[in-house]
Design an enzyme around this catalytic site. Structure first.
Site: not given
Length: 295
Positions: A113, A169, A256
């Site tokens: 995201d 992911h 991040s």
């Protein structure tokens, strides 16, 4: 003010920034910049804050954070009462159905995201970071021979702000090599900071690994730390079979960045993302969302 492109509405939204006043003061005032260079960018500062976020005392921050940033807890595996500390909440897992994965092997998905930028025809000596700030790809990965393999390739920069889901992911089936760690500082990765600190990504703590994907070639999969990110946690097992959508790792508290580098003629990024990147705007995406295709 940070404006980004919303694919769902085909319009621009304003990002609600956690700690915006603090960020503006730190990166825009002489006193703030002095404090940044002396203390805030150092590992010690992030470790102190990380220590606090790992303690039960920090639990009382959770409800306010959820309310202030309207985080949908119905998507999470756990309820607020299940979290022992703020970092438990920050690194929360989502229900599988919250982030469906496109099974089509030709579809490139977002690894997480956040807000994404895309650049094709990569110039190794001048990769655009954000707001027109450039850096050297050679300096970023500190491996000249590897860098040359990605000349004229494609770069995707996914910025995760503190309000985002903070697990990242894999974008395809394949295998991933061991992680290479590069020491550095802990500057914020917010656009406010990126516009003030030249070559910020090359100065921050970062990690990368070569992901041997089945459909998109060998991908450099990099994570960049930031202020208050106590740790970048890798949860994958190197050199074992990986499936599209499998978790690679997560960041503890702080904003991040995940950066992906693809070799030439391996992927085609969706036009809306490319066009917005050319205009200087990030595009909002979620993990598993299609962002391109195999070339």
């Amino acid at each position: 003010m940070i404006k980004y492109y919303n694919r769902k509405t085909n319009d621009y939204d304003i990002e609600k920034v956690a700690g915006e006043k603090y960020l503006n003061w730190t990166y825009s005032s002489p006193m703030g910049m002095n404090l940044l260079e002396i203390f805030i960018k150092k590992k010690f500062f992030s470790k102190i804050y990380g220590f606090y976020c790992d303690r039960r005392l920090s639990h009382n921050k959770i409800d306010k954070f959820i309310n202030d940033f309207q985080i949908d807890m119905s998507l999470c595996e756990n309820q607020t009462s299940d979290f022992k500390c703020f970092n438990d909440f920050f690194t929360r897992k989502l229900k599988k159905e919250a982030r469906p994965i496109k099974a089509d092997k030709n579809i490139l998905i977002s690894p997480g995201d956040g807000k994404i930028l895309a650049y094709k025809n990569l110039n190794l000596n001048s990769v655009t970071e954000v707001k027109g700030i450039n850096y050297s790809f050679y300096e970023l990965i500190n491996n000249d021979s590897l860098a040359k393999e990605y000349d004229n390739g494609t770069c995707l920069i996914l910025r995760l702000c503190p309000t985002d889901y903070h697990r990242f992911h894999f974008i395809d089936n394949g295998t991933c090599e061991n992680t290479i760690k590069l020491d550095g500082f802990y500057y914020s990765v917010n656009p406010i900071a990126l516009s003030k600190i030249p070559s910020l990504f090359c100065k921050n703590k970062r990690e990368y690994a070569i992901f041997h994907s089945e459909n998109f070639g060998d991908v450099i999969f990099m994570e960049v730390g930031a202020t208050c990110v106590g740790s970048i946690i890798q949860t994958y097992k190197p050199n074992t079979k990986i499936f599209k959508g499998d978790e690679k790792g997560y960041f503890k508290f702080g904003g991040s960045t995940v950066i992906l580098f693809f070799k030439e003629n391996t992927i085609k990024v969706d036009n809306d993302i490319l066009n917005q990147s050319k205009l200087g705007y990030e595009t909002s995406v979620i993990m598993g969302e299609p962002i391109g295709s195999k070339k």
